[in-house]
Write a protein that holds these residues in place. Sequence first.
Motif, short mmCIF file in Angstrom:
data_model
loop_
_atom_site.label_atom_id
_atom_site.label_comp_id
_atom_site.label_asym_id
_atom_site.label_seq_id
_atom_site.Cartn_x
_atom_site.Cartn_y
_atom_site.Cartn_z
N ALA A 99 0.84 -1.21 0.00
CA ALA A 99 0.00 0.00 0.00
C ALA A 99 0.87 1.25 0.00
N ILE A 100 1.88 1.25 0.85
CA ILE A 100 2.78 2.41 0.92
C ILE A 100 3.53 2.58 -0.39
N ALA A 101 3.97 1.47 -0.98
CA ALA A 101 4.70 1.54 -2.25
C ALA A 101 3.84 2.13 -3.36
N TYR A 102 2.57 1.71 -3.43
CA TYR A 102 1.66 2.25 -4.43
C TYR A 102 1.48 3.76 -4.24
N ILE A 103 1.26 4.17 -3.01
CA ILE A 103 0.98 5.59 -2.73
C ILE A 103 2.21 6.44 -2.99
N VAL A 104 3.36 6.01 -2.48
CA VAL A 104 4.59 6.79 -2.65
C VAL A 104 4.97 6.89 -4.13
N SER A 105 4.87 5.78 -4.85
CA SER A 105 5.24 5.79 -6.27
C SER A 105 4.30 6.68 -7.07
N ALA A 106 3.00 6.66 -6.72
CA ALA A 106 2.05 7.53 -7.42
C ALA A 106 2.34 8.99 -7.13
N ALA A 107 2.64 9.30 -5.87
CA ALA A 107 2.94 10.68 -5.49
C ALA A 107 4.23 11.16 -6.16
N ALA A 108 5.17 10.24 -6.41
CA ALA A 108 6.44 10.60 -7.02
C ALA A 108 6.37 10.69 -8.54
N GLY A 109 5.21 10.36 -9.11
CA GLY A 109 5.06 10.43 -10.56
C GLY A 109 5.64 9.24 -11.30
N PHE A 110 5.91 8.15 -10.58
CA PHE A 110 6.43 6.93 -11.20
C PHE A 110 5.62 5.76 -10.67
N PRO A 111 4.33 5.68 -11.05
CA PRO A 111 3.40 4.72 -10.42
C PRO A 111 3.82 3.27 -10.55
N LEU A 112 3.74 2.57 -9.45
CA LEU A 112 4.14 1.17 -9.41
C LEU A 112 3.33 0.31 -10.37
#
Length: 223
Positions: A99-112
């Motif tokens: 869940a954290i990986a999905y959210i962080v990657s989406a916020a960083a503009g490089f979605p998991l």
Amino acid sequence: MTEAALFEAFGGVRGMVETTVPGLVFVAIYTVDHDIKSSGIAALALSVVLGVARLAQRDTLKHAFSGIFGVAFGVVFAMMSGNAKNFYLPGMLYTLGLAIAYIVSAAAGFPLLGLILGPIFKENLSWRKRNPGRLRAYTKASWAWGLILLAKSAILFPLYWWGNATQLGWVKVALGIPPFLLSVYLTWILLVKAPPPIDVIAEMEAAEQAEKAEPEKSAKSPG
């Protein structure tokens, strides 16, 4: 891309069964006899049988062993601690981390989700620079996965801390499939409205053919 194809990309019906049934077996047996050892051995044995069945059908090693290792870690944690709730802890931590990986990657503009589905749809990372519509779709879908899995964790961890093993087990089984189906459905809705993927594999093959054809043209040209 169809909804069925996307569903299969995440493991399909068989994947749902393999991730849900061992936990169901564990909590069902534990509810009856409250014995961690017999519950754990039964869950692990079933997981091994499912993994061997995949290997016998020459399926990928990833699917064959991921379920076995997940159940094995849970069984080891539960037996070593003497606490049946720890059977579910590895899976819960994995869900929270994902869940954290999905959210962080989406916020960083490089979605998991783009990294996961890009190779499946033969677009690799072309969505990152060349297809902004799909980048937006992957970003929104990654947010959806992250928030849904985070909500699931918000339900399970309080039960882990303050509930008993039976309560935790049955709730975890109940929350195994519905959040997954909702996440896949939302992903399909977002991607089906996005621009089609750029088939970079086909582009590479076309470029290779063009390179091979160039010397032949030069050899055939007069003078």
